[in-house]
Design a protein around this motif. Structure first.
Motif, PDB file in Angstrom:
ATOM      1  N   ARG A 125      -2.515   1.282   6.082  1.00 10.19           N
ATOM      2  CA  ARG A 125      -1.598   1.758   5.040  1.00 10.19           C
ATOM      3  C   ARG A 125      -0.695   0.646   4.541  1.00 10.19           C
ATOM      4  NH1 ARG A 125       3.379   2.734   5.371  1.00 10.19           N
ATOM      5  NH2 ARG A 125       3.376   3.005   7.634  1.00 10.19           N
ATOM      6  N   GLU A 180      -3.888   3.173  11.748  1.00  9.69           N
ATOM      7  CA  GLU A 180      -3.524   3.844  10.497  1.00  9.69           C
ATOM      8  C   GLU A 180      -2.367   3.125   9.811  1.00  9.69           C
ATOM      9  OE1 GLU A 180      -4.814   8.413  11.695  1.00  9.69           O
ATOM     10  OE2 GLU A 180      -2.815   7.671  12.265  1.00  9.69           O
ATOM     11  N   GLU A 226       1.506   8.254  13.079  1.00  8.62           N
ATOM     12  CA  GLU A 226       0.484   7.238  12.815  1.00  8.62           C
ATOM     13  C   GLU A 226       0.065   6.491  14.074  1.00  8.62           C
ATOM     14  OE1 GLU A 226       0.620   5.293   8.414  1.00  8.62           O
ATOM     15  OE2 GLU A 226       2.210   4.641   9.767  1.00  8.62           O
ATOM     16  N   GLU A 273      -0.426  -0.830   0.784  1.00  9.91           N
ATOM     17  CA  GLU A 273       0.829  -0.717   0.036  1.00  9.91           C
ATOM     18  C   GLU A 273       1.367  -2.078  -0.399  1.00  9.91           C
ATOM     19  OE1 GLU A 273       2.537   3.335   2.219  1.00  9.91           O
ATOM     20  OE2 GLU A 273       3.629   1.449   2.477  1.00  9.91           O
TER      21      GLU A 273
END
Length: 152
Positions: A51, A47, A43, A55
């Motif tokens: 994410r 990114e 990553e 999450e």
């Protein structure tokens, strides 16, 4: 060396903060933090932050800015580089987080909540609109024993 991200999601007068109160053996237990976490293999910082925000909050970042890098060291723990982001462009509905309680904290109240001492240093930079920064924070247990700041 551990690589992580943290994002301060801004709704104008508040940042979305996470009270770490749900994980066992959490070094951050009882502290308020921005949203973020560890890189997964391959990553980029961008990114990872997108994410982790999705999450932990259910929100999707539409735009974001890398604001700085923190070098964190503490006796007995792996050193860590933390990529600091902020975003005032996002969409979605907040969801429950399995790491703690999410809450919008007014920027004027940030320094009054239970933060790591070093977090106060870089949060002040964010609030002041500082240019890109590099902050080094060294701890012994919960005690901040050294800090340095450089802006670019």
């Amino acid at each position: 060396m551990k690589l992580t991200t943290i994002c301060y999601i801004d709704n104008g007068d508040s940042y979305l903060m996470l009270l770490r109160n749900k994980k066992k053996n959490d070094i951050n237990e009882g502290k308020w933090l921005g949203i973020g976490g560890k890189f997964e293999t391959g990553e980029t910082p961008e990114e990872c932050v997108c994410r982790e925000v999705k999450e932990e909050t259910g929100l999707t970042l539409d735009d974001y800015t890398m604001r700085g890098v923190i070098t964190f060291s503490s006796a007995g723990y792996e050193d860590e580089y933390i990529y600091v982001f902020s975003s005032d462009s996002f969409h979605g509905e907040l969801t429950d987080c399995d790491e703690g309680e999410l809450k919008w904290i007014r920027k004027s109240d940030l320094m009054d909540i239970n933060l790591w001492e070093g977090d106060k240093i870089f949060l002040k930079l964010l609030l002041e609109g500082s240019p890109f920064f590099s902050v080094k924070l060294s701890y012994r247990g919960d005690e901040l024993i050294h800090s340095s700041v450089r802006t670019y």
